[in-house]
Structure formats: structure tokens, C-alpha cells
Scaffold this motif. Structure first.
Motif, short mmCIF file in Angstrom:
data_model
loop_
_atom_site.label_atom_id
_atom_site.label_comp_id
_atom_site.label_asym_id
_atom_site.label_seq_id
_atom_site.Cartn_x
_atom_site.Cartn_y
_atom_site.Cartn_z
N ILE A 91 -17.97 21.23 25.16
CA ILE A 91 -16.83 21.96 25.72
C ILE A 91 -15.74 22.01 24.66
O ILE A 91 -15.37 20.97 24.10
CB ILE A 91 -16.29 21.25 26.99
N ALA A 92 -15.24 23.19 24.39
CA ALA A 92 -14.16 23.33 23.40
C ALA A 92 -12.85 22.84 24.01
O ALA A 92 -12.57 23.08 25.18
CB ALA A 92 -14.03 24.78 22.97
N VAL A 93 -12.05 22.16 23.20
CA VAL A 93 -10.70 21.76 23.60
C VAL A 93 -9.73 22.47 22.65
O VAL A 93 -9.93 22.46 21.44
CB VAL A 93 -10.51 20.23 23.50
N THR A 94 -8.71 23.11 23.24
CA THR A 94 -7.72 23.79 22.39
C THR A 94 -6.32 23.35 22.78
O THR A 94 -6.09 22.84 23.88
CB THR A 94 -7.83 25.33 22.51
N ASN A 95 -5.38 23.54 21.86
CA ASN A 95 -3.98 23.18 22.13
C ASN A 95 -3.05 24.32 21.69
O ASN A 95 -3.54 25.41 21.33
CB ASN A 95 -3.64 21.85 21.46
N THR A 96 -1.76 24.09 21.74
CA THR A 96 -0.80 25.15 21.38
C THR A 96 0.16 24.68 20.28
O THR A 96 1.35 24.48 20.52
CB THR A 96 0.02 25.60 22.61
N PRO A 97 -0.34 24.50 19.07
CA PRO A 97 0.53 24.05 17.98
C PRO A 97 1.44 25.18 17.49
O PRO A 97 1.29 26.34 17.91
CB PRO A 97 -0.47 23.66 16.89
N ASP A 98 2.35 24.85 16.63
CA ASP A 98 3.21 25.79 15.90
C ASP A 98 4.24 26.53 16.75
O ASP A 98 5.42 26.51 16.44
CB ASP A 98 2.40 26.82 15.09
N VAL A 99 3.79 27.16 17.85
CA VAL A 99 4.73 27.98 18.64
C VAL A 99 5.86 27.14 19.25
O VAL A 99 6.92 27.68 19.57
CB VAL A 99 4.03 28.79 19.76
N LEU A 100 5.62 25.83 19.44
CA LEU A 100 6.66 25.02 20.08
C LEU A 100 7.39 24.11 19.09
O LEU A 100 8.24 23.32 19.48
CB LEU A 100 6.07 24.21 21.23
N THR A 101 7.07 24.23 17.82
CA THR A 101 7.63 23.32 16.81
C THR A 101 9.16 23.38 16.78
O THR A 101 9.85 22.36 16.91
CB THR A 101 7.06 23.66 15.42
N GLU A 102 9.71 24.59 16.62
CA GLU A 102 11.17 24.72 16.48
C GLU A 102 11.88 24.36 17.79
O GLU A 102 12.94 23.75 17.79
CB GLU A 102 11.55 26.15 16.05
N THR A 103 11.27 24.76 18.89
CA THR A 103 11.86 24.50 20.21
C THR A 103 11.95 23.00 20.49
O THR A 103 12.96 22.50 21.01
CB THR A 103 11.02 25.21 21.29
N THR A 104 10.89 22.29 20.13
CA THR A 104 10.88 20.84 20.35
C THR A 104 11.85 20.14 19.39
O THR A 104 12.54 19.19 19.77
CB THR A 104 9.44 20.29 20.20
N ALA A 105 11.93 20.64 18.17
CA ALA A 105 12.90 20.08 17.22
C ALA A 105 14.33 20.32 17.72
O ALA A 105 15.20 19.45 17.59
CB ALA A 105 12.71 20.71 15.84
N ASP A 106 14.57 21.47 18.32
CA ASP A 106 15.88 21.75 18.93
C ASP A 106 16.19 20.71 20.00
O ASP A 106 17.31 20.21 20.11
CB ASP A 106 15.91 23.13 19.60
N MET A 107 15.16 20.36 20.80
CA MET A 107 15.37 19.40 21.89
C MET A 107 15.66 18.01 21.33
O MET A 107 16.55 17.31 21.84
CB MET A 107 14.12 19.35 22.78
N ALA A 108 14.96 17.63 20.27
CA ALA A 108 15.22 16.33 19.64
C ALA A 108 16.68 16.29 19.17
O ALA A 108 17.39 15.30 19.38
CB ALA A 108 14.27 16.09 18.48
N PHE A 109 17.13 17.38 18.59
CA PHE A 109 18.52 17.41 18.10
C PHE A 109 19.52 17.47 19.25
O PHE A 109 20.60 16.91 19.17
CB PHE A 109 18.73 18.55 17.11
N THR A 110 19.15 18.15 20.30
CA THR A 110 20.01 18.19 21.49
C THR A 110 20.23 16.78 22.04
O THR A 110 21.37 16.38 22.32
CB THR A 110 19.35 19.07 22.58
N LEU A 111 19.15 16.03 22.17
CA LEU A 111 19.26 14.65 22.67
C LEU A 111 20.05 13.78 21.69
O LEU A 111 20.86 12.94 22.10
CB LEU A 111 17.86 14.05 22.89
N LEU A 112 19.81 14.00 20.39
CA LEU A 112 20.52 13.22 19.38
C LEU A 112 22.02 13.46 19.46
O LEU A 112 22.83 12.51 19.54
CB LEU A 112 19.97 13.59 17.99
N MET A 113 22.41 14.71 19.52
CA MET A 113 23.83 15.05 19.59
C MET A 113 24.44 14.56 20.91
O MET A 113 25.56 14.02 20.92
CB MET A 113 24.03 16.57 19.49
N ALA A 114 23.71 14.77 21.99
CA ALA A 114 24.23 14.37 23.31
C ALA A 114 24.44 12.86 23.38
O ALA A 114 25.44 12.39 23.92
CB ALA A 114 23.27 14.83 24.40
#
Ligand code: GLV
Ligand code: GLV
Length: 328
Positions: A91-114
Motif C-alpha cells: 500500500i502506498a503512503v503519501t504525505n503533503t510536504p512543501d505546501v505547508l512549509t511557509e505556513t507552519t513557519a509562520d505559526m512557529a513565529f506567531t507563537l514565538l512573538m506571542a
């Protein structure tokens, strides 16, 4: 007959529409996740499964999926899936890399700043009528600009966080399984041991996948190494941190604060002692939660499913050895 795809949660419509172009879509209608027996029943009918990081996909689920050919995880992380079992069952397993990289980095920075600037406490303070005068000593945080950031795991998301930190004039340390000279040159990040990183950083941000080697990577001993003012940011997986040890460290002032998007158990119980602490900023695992990114993740999962159902190698295959022989 059209192949059947079981989708375990509603998602942005373009992704559902794309799936409907080539498959019958069995869409789980409720807000809570399907329970195990419901998952087993729906998977037993499906040629493809589009699942969430919160759906544990174990051997039992795969065994129920007699026709199952692909498990498309709606996430970059895939620690919820027994990948070895999937490979054994072809059974093939796939994921969703790259498309969420910037969005997740934004969230890390959001939490950091907050966390650095007490944003949540400030919001509450303002709404609750505590703002009776401007005062030099009210709600003092710590500078982000010019501070030292330690990045644990310099993959795609870790590097995207480093790019943001550069704009804030931060000194950036990183530790990673492999040293990355190209990233060091491009991003001005300095490689060091985890121990040195913890000792020197004002902010520590975690960007490793959850694997046996990273389970409780940050425990009591590591927290002890951090500065008493340091803030820990976690947008990766809850179990990269020993959450009991973190709670204790935040309670007794071993570290200064935390910004957490992920937890040992999700959802975290509203009675969890972590949620009683005012030096913690929390979010319900929303690192990739923007309309744009959640749409792209759905489209990506749909393309991965389509490829497997048409006998092609999917673009974001996790168990790469599955297609190693040309006959497959
Ligand atoms: C979210 O946590 C993801 O792995 O995509
Ligand atoms: C995840 O996409 C990572 O490599 O950091």
C-alpha cells in the motif's frame, strides 16, 4: 466502477471536487473523527484512504482495507501511520510536504512573538478592564530582535523559520542529524550540539519529525540546560517533548515560557495543568491552518491518490521502496 476514496474529514471544496473527477467520494460527515470501528468499516470498502494526522492507521486498518492501494495523509508528518506495515501490504503512503512549509513557519513565529511579548495576557488585560494607566512596568516581555534562536531540525520548516529569524536580526543556531553547509552559507545559521544550542538560545524552536530517536528529545535534563528566561516553541509533534517535564519546568521557572501548537495527547484535556500556566501560549494544532495551504494539501493528496489508482508512482510517496522495481 469508479474507485472509492474514504475521506476521514471534510476539507476545502476544491480538493473534494478534484477527487470526484475520478472517484466516488465517501466523505465522513461528522466533526469528530470516525471511531475505530467506523474507520474499519469505511476502509473495508475503499480503494484509497485520505486521512488526518489524528487518525491512527495501523495494521488492523490496513487488513480491513482488502482493496486499499493508497493511504494519503493530509499532513507532512506521518507518525500516525505504520509505514512498514503498509509497505509489506503493498500500500502506498503519501504525505503533503512543501505546501505547508511557509505556513507552519509562520505559526512557529506567531507563537514565538506571542510568547515573547505576552500577547495573550495583553489581550485579556485590555478586554478585562485592567488598563487603567500606561505604566513602564506593565506586561514586559523580552526582545526577539537580536536574540538567539535555536532551531532543532533544519529541514524545510526549520529553514523557513531561519529565514524569518534573519529578518529579525537574530543569531541563529541549529542542530540536525546532518550538518548542512549549504544552509549555513545561505541562511547564516551556526551548527552546534543540542546541548550548546539549549544553553545559548533565548528561543528554541522544534522542527523534527516524531521518530523513535526524537521521542522525548526535550526532557527534564534538556530543559535544565536552557536559560531561565528561554521560551520553547513546538509546532512539530507533542511527543518530541516530555510534556510532564515541560509542565514542571514552566511551573518552577526552569524556563521562561512556551508556545505550543502540539501536545502529547490531542486534543489536550481542558483540565491539563499545562493550561493553568500563564507563561504558555497554546493553539490546537493549527500550524498549516490557512485556507490557501489547506486547499493545496487537499489537492496534493488528491493527486497522490489519482496517481496510485492509475498505476503511477505518486509524487509524494513516503515508502519509496514500494516502487523500486520497474514492474510496479
Ligand atoms: C501537521 O502537523 C503536519 O504534519 O502536516
Ligand atoms: C518538513 O517538511 C520538514 O522537512 O521540516
Amino acid at each position: 466502477v469508479r474507485p472509492r476514496v474514504f475521506v476521514t474529514r471534510d476539507m476545502p471544496q476544491p480538493a473534494i471536487d478534484r477527487l470526484k473527477e475520478f472517484a466516488y467520494v465517501d466523505l465522513w460527515p461528522a466533526f469528530p473523527a470516525p471511531e475505530k470501528h467506523e474507520l474499519l468499516y469505511h476502509v473495508s470498502q475503499a480503494d484509497a484512504l485520505l486521512c488526518m494526522l489524528s487518525d491512527p492507521i495501523d495494521e488492523e486498518v490496513m487488513a480491513a482495507g482488502k482493496k486499499l492501494r493508497v493511504i494519503a495523509n493530509y499532513a507532512v508528518g506521518y507518525d500516525n501511520i505504520d509505514v512498514a506495515a503498509a509497505t509489506r501490504r503493498n500500500i502506498a503512503v503519501t504525505n503533503t510536504p512543501d505546501v505547508l512549509t511557509e505556513t507552519t513557519a509562520d505559526m512557529a513565529f506567531t507563537l514565538l512573538m506571542a510568547a515573547a511579548r505576552n500577547l495573550i495576557a495583553a489581550d485579556r488585560f485590555t478586554r478585562d478592564g485592567f488598563w487603567i494607566a500606561w505604566h513602564p512596568l506593565v506586561l514586559l516581555g523580552h526582545d526577539v530582535s537580536g536574540a538567539t534562536l535555536g532551531i532543532v531540525g533544519l529541514g524545510r520548516i526549520g529553514q523557513a523559520v531561519a529565514r524569518r529569524a534573519r529578518g529579525f536580526g537574530m543569531r541563529i543556531l541549529y542542530t540536525s542529524r546532518h550538518r548542512n553547509p549549504a544552509a549555513e552559507a545561505e541562511l547564516g545559521v551556526e551548527y552546534c550540539s543540542l546541548e550548546e544550542l539549549l544553553q545559548q538560545s533565548d528561543y528554541v524552536s522544534l522542527h523534527t519529525p516524531l521518530m523513535p530517536e526524537t521521542h522525548h528529545l526535550i526532557g527534564a535534563k534538556e530543559l535544565q540546560l536552557m536559560k531561565p528566561t528561554a521560551i520553547l516553541i513546538n509546532t512539530s509533534r507533542g511527543n518530541v517533548v516530555d510534556q510532564e517535564a515541560l509542565t514542571a519546568a514552566l511551573q518552577d521557572g526552569t524556563i521562561g515560557g512556551a508556545g505550543l501548537d502540539v501536545f502529547k495527547e490531542e486534543p489536550i484535556s481542558p483540565d491539563d495543568p499545562l493550561l493553568e500556566l500563564s507563561n504558555v501560549v497554546v493553539a490546537p494544532h493549527i500550524g498549516s491552518a490557512t485556507i490557501e495551504t489547506r486547499t493545496k494539501m487537499g489537492m496534493m493528496a488528491a493527486e497522490n491518490i489519482k496517481a496510485v489508482l492509475e498505476g503511477r508512482r505518486p509524487p509524494n510517496l513516503v515508502n519509496k521502496d514500494l516502487y523500486s522495481s520497474p514492474s510496479k
